[in-house]
Design a protein around this motif. Structure first.
Motif, PDB file in Angstrom:
ATOM      1  N   ALA A  83       0.827  -1.211   0.000  1.00 30.90           N
ATOM      2  CA  ALA A  83       0.000   0.000   0.000  1.00 30.90           C
ATOM      3  C   ALA A  83       0.854   1.251   0.000  1.00 30.90           C
ATOM      4  O   ALA A  83       1.678   1.452   0.889  1.00 30.90           O
ATOM      5  N   TYR A  84       0.665   2.063  -1.008  1.00 34.18           N
ATOM      6  CA  TYR A  84       1.305   3.372  -1.030  1.00 34.18           C
ATOM      7  C   TYR A  84       0.211   4.425  -1.191  1.00 34.18           C
ATOM      8  O   TYR A  84      -0.461   4.481  -2.222  1.00 34.18           O
ATOM      9  N   ASN A  85      -0.017   5.185  -0.151  1.00 32.78           N
ATOM     10  CA  ASN A  85      -1.042   6.240  -0.157  1.00 32.78           C
ATOM     11  C   ASN A  85      -2.423   5.710  -0.534  1.00 32.78           C
ATOM     12  O   ASN A  85      -3.030   6.147  -1.519  1.00 32.78           O
ATOM     13  N   GLU A  86      -2.900   4.763   0.227  1.00 34.39           N
ATOM     14  CA  GLU A  86      -4.224   4.167  -0.006  1.00 34.39           C
ATOM     15  C   GLU A  86      -5.127   4.382   1.215  1.00 34.39           C
ATOM     16  O   GLU A  86      -6.025   3.581   1.480  1.00 34.39           O
ATOM     17  N   ARG A  87      -4.901   5.453   1.963  1.00 34.13           N
ATOM     18  CA  ARG A  87      -5.569   5.711   3.233  1.00 34.13           C
ATOM     19  C   ARG A  87      -7.047   5.315   3.285  1.00 34.13           C
ATOM     20  O   ARG A  87      -7.462   4.572   4.172  1.00 34.13           O
ATOM     21  N   ASP A  88      -7.830   5.785   2.330  1.00 31.88           N
ATOM     22  CA  ASP A  88      -9.278   5.585   2.426  1.00 31.88           C
ATOM     23  C   ASP A  88      -9.723   4.189   1.982  1.00 31.88           C
ATOM     24  O   ASP A  88     -10.903   3.842   2.100  1.00 31.88           O
ATOM     25  N   ASN A  89      -8.795   3.429   1.442  1.00 28.26           N
ATOM     26  CA  ASN A  89      -9.154   2.083   0.988  1.00 28.26           C
ATOM     27  C   ASN A  89      -8.888   1.008   2.039  1.00 28.26           C
ATOM     28  O   ASN A  89      -9.387  -0.121   1.913  1.00 28.26           O
ATOM     29  N   LEU A  90      -8.075   1.342   3.046  1.00 24.08           N
ATOM     30  CA  LEU A  90      -7.544   0.307   3.936  1.00 24.08           C
ATOM     31  C   LEU A  90      -8.612  -0.320   4.842  1.00 24.08           C
ATOM     32  O   LEU A  90      -8.722  -1.552   4.916  1.00 24.08           O
ATOM     33  N   ALA A  91      -9.404   0.524   5.509  1.00 25.16           N
ATOM     34  CA  ALA A  91     -10.432  -0.021   6.416  1.00 25.16           C
ATOM     35  C   ALA A  91     -11.490  -0.826   5.655  1.00 25.16           C
ATOM     36  O   ALA A  91     -11.822  -1.950   6.057  1.00 25.16           O
ATOM     37  N   PRO A  92     -12.006  -0.307   4.517  1.00 23.72           N
ATOM     38  CA  PRO A  92     -12.975  -1.122   3.772  1.00 23.72           C
ATOM     39  C   PRO A  92     -12.384  -2.451   3.303  1.00 23.72           C
ATOM     40  O   PRO A  92     -13.073  -3.471   3.282  1.00 23.72           O
ATOM     41  N   ALA A  94       9.867   2.119  -1.565  1.00 25.75           N
ATOM     42  CA  ALA A  94      10.842   1.254  -2.232  1.00 25.75           C
ATOM     43  C   ALA A  94      10.241   0.569  -3.451  1.00 25.75           C
ATOM     44  O   ALA A  94      10.930  -0.190  -4.135  1.00 25.75           O
ATOM     45  N   GLY A  95       8.953   0.802  -3.721  1.00 23.83           N
ATOM     46  CA  GLY A  95       8.319   0.216  -4.902  1.00 23.83           C
ATOM     47  C   GLY A  95       7.531  -1.040  -4.582  1.00 23.83           C
ATOM     48  O   GLY A  95       7.729  -1.680  -3.550  1.00 23.83           O
ATOM     49  N   GLN A  96       6.644  -1.377  -5.520  1.00 24.58           N
ATOM     50  CA  GLN A  96       5.690  -2.475  -5.279  1.00 24.58           C
ATOM     51  C   GLN A  96       6.378  -3.828  -5.092  1.00 24.58           C
ATOM     52  O   GLN A  96       5.984  -4.614  -4.232  1.00 24.58           O
ATOM     53  N   SER A 146      -4.040   5.937  -9.087  1.00 23.20           N
ATOM     54  CA  SER A 146      -3.126   4.888  -9.538  1.00 23.20           C
ATOM     55  C   SER A 146      -1.693   5.392  -9.432  1.00 23.20           C
ATOM     56  O   SER A 146      -1.423   6.567  -9.646  1.00 23.20           O
ATOM     57  N   LYS A 147      -0.799   4.489  -9.103  1.00 24.72           N
ATOM     58  CA  LYS A 147       0.600   4.870  -8.946  1.00 24.72           C
ATOM     59  C   LYS A 147       1.375   4.729 -10.251  1.00 24.72           C
ATOM     60  O   LYS A 147       2.558   5.012 -10.308  1.00 24.72           O
ATOM     61  N   TYR A 148       0.690   4.253 -11.274  1.00 23.64           N
ATOM     62  CA  TYR A 148       1.374   4.036 -12.549  1.00 23.64           C
ATOM     63  C   TYR A 148       0.672   4.757 -13.689  1.00 23.64           C
ATOM     64  O   TYR A 148      -0.544   4.903 -13.698  1.00 23.64           O
ATOM     65  N   GLY A 149       1.468   5.143 -14.664  1.00 21.08           N
ATOM     66  CA  GLY A 149       0.939   5.677 -15.911  1.00 21.08           C
ATOM     67  C   GLY A 149       1.843   5.154 -17.005  1.00 21.08           C
ATOM     68  O   GLY A 149       2.769   4.395 -16.727  1.00 21.08           O
ATOM     69  N   ILE A 150       1.574   5.551 -18.239  1.00 21.96           N
ATOM     70  CA  ILE A 150       2.422   5.078 -19.339  1.00 21.96           C
ATOM     71  C   ILE A 150       3.885   5.417 -19.018  1.00 21.96           C
ATOM     72  O   ILE A 150       4.785   4.606 -19.200  1.00 21.96           O
TER      73      ILE A 150
END
Ligand code: UDP
Ligand code: MG
Length: 243
Positions: A17-26, A78-80, A209-213
């Motif tokens: 998890a990198y900056n997923e604050r609002d997703n963690l509890a659900p 440090a990356g996924q 999302s943490k990724y783009g092209i």
């Protein structure tokens, strides 16, 4: 390693998890809803990849409320792949299920993955109805095609994080940055057996999302060339006599 490793349990659900604050509890809530109905002894292991959005406080509260929640915090982003490696090494489950922390993977698919694991070492999800933008779906399709062609592989959707593994298989391979995308191939190279099952997919509701092209296309192509090289140069020999 930590003393808690000594205790084996059935299942570890590992989520980088990198900056997923609002997703963690659900996410914890959904995993509980699915797994509490089974007789599995499980843990939910978050690896906080140096989040800066207050995820640390949310994770601390989740852990305090439920001892089955574990949190590994990396000192800095440090990356996924690194986050997943940190989780794999600390997971106590004989089986490890990975999923994204952003709720795009549906924990309701976990029992199907576990059922499919049967005689296999890993089960890889295939997102049948991707809930991402057209650009993302198209680029992922092309990426999977190119990946399979260049590395002589057949995995339909290696970008799907929802996967189940036997822990012994996972911890026997060395990971490098970016290699989370090639885990099925790395496992097959070591003789492990990998199968695929269809899974659901959902749109991202919170966070980005943490990724783009820009940060995925070129690095993952270079990683692909490395995987092809590894596959070609893998040592293959037979000992005829050892007296
Ligand atoms: N992630 C991470 N470190 C990174 C990039 C991503 O821990 O450097 C996590 C992220 O929080 C998410 C998962 O890896 O839980 C997949 O990332 P994301 O959802 O942004 O990828 P996408 O689904 O858009 O391909
Ligand atoms: Mg995602």
């Amino acid at each position: 390693m930590s003393g808690s490793r000594a205790t084996r349990i059935d299942l570890s659900v590992v989520a980088p998890a990198y900056n997923e604050r609002d997703n963690l509890a659900p996410l914890v809530e959904e995993v509980r809803a699915v797994l509490d109905g089974t007789c599995l002894d499980y843990e939910v292991l978050f690896v906080d990849d140096g989040s800066t959005d207050g995820s640390d406080r949310v994770l601390r509260d989740l852990r305090a409320a439920d001892p089955r929640v574990r949190v590994v915090t990396l000192a800095r982003k440090a990356g996924q792949s690194a986050a997943m490696d940190a989780g794999f090494r600390r997971a106590r489950g004989d089986v490890i299920v990975t999923l994204d922390a952003d709720l795009q993977n549906d924990p309701a698919d976990i029992p199907r993955l576990l059922a499919a694991l049967g005689g296999w070492d890993a089960v890889v999800g295939v997102r049948v109805h991707r809930r991402d933008t057209l650009v993302r779906r198209a680029s992922s399709r092309v990426a999977n095609y190119v990946r399979n062609r260049i590395s002589d592989e057949t995995i339909v959707d290696t970008g799907c994080s929802l996967k189940a593994y036997r822990r012994a298989a996972l911890t026997s391979i060395a990971l490098y940055d970016g290699m989370h995308r090639f885990l099925p191939t790395l496992l097959r190279m070591e003789g492990f057996r990998v199968c695929e099952v269809p899974v659901g997919h959902r749109p991202r509701r919170h966070g980005r999302s943490k990724y783009g092209i820009g940060n995925r296309l070129v690095p993952s192509f270079l990683d692909l060339l490395a995987v092809r090289w590894m596959k070609r140069r893998k040592l293959r020999y037979e000992v005829k006599d050892d007296s």
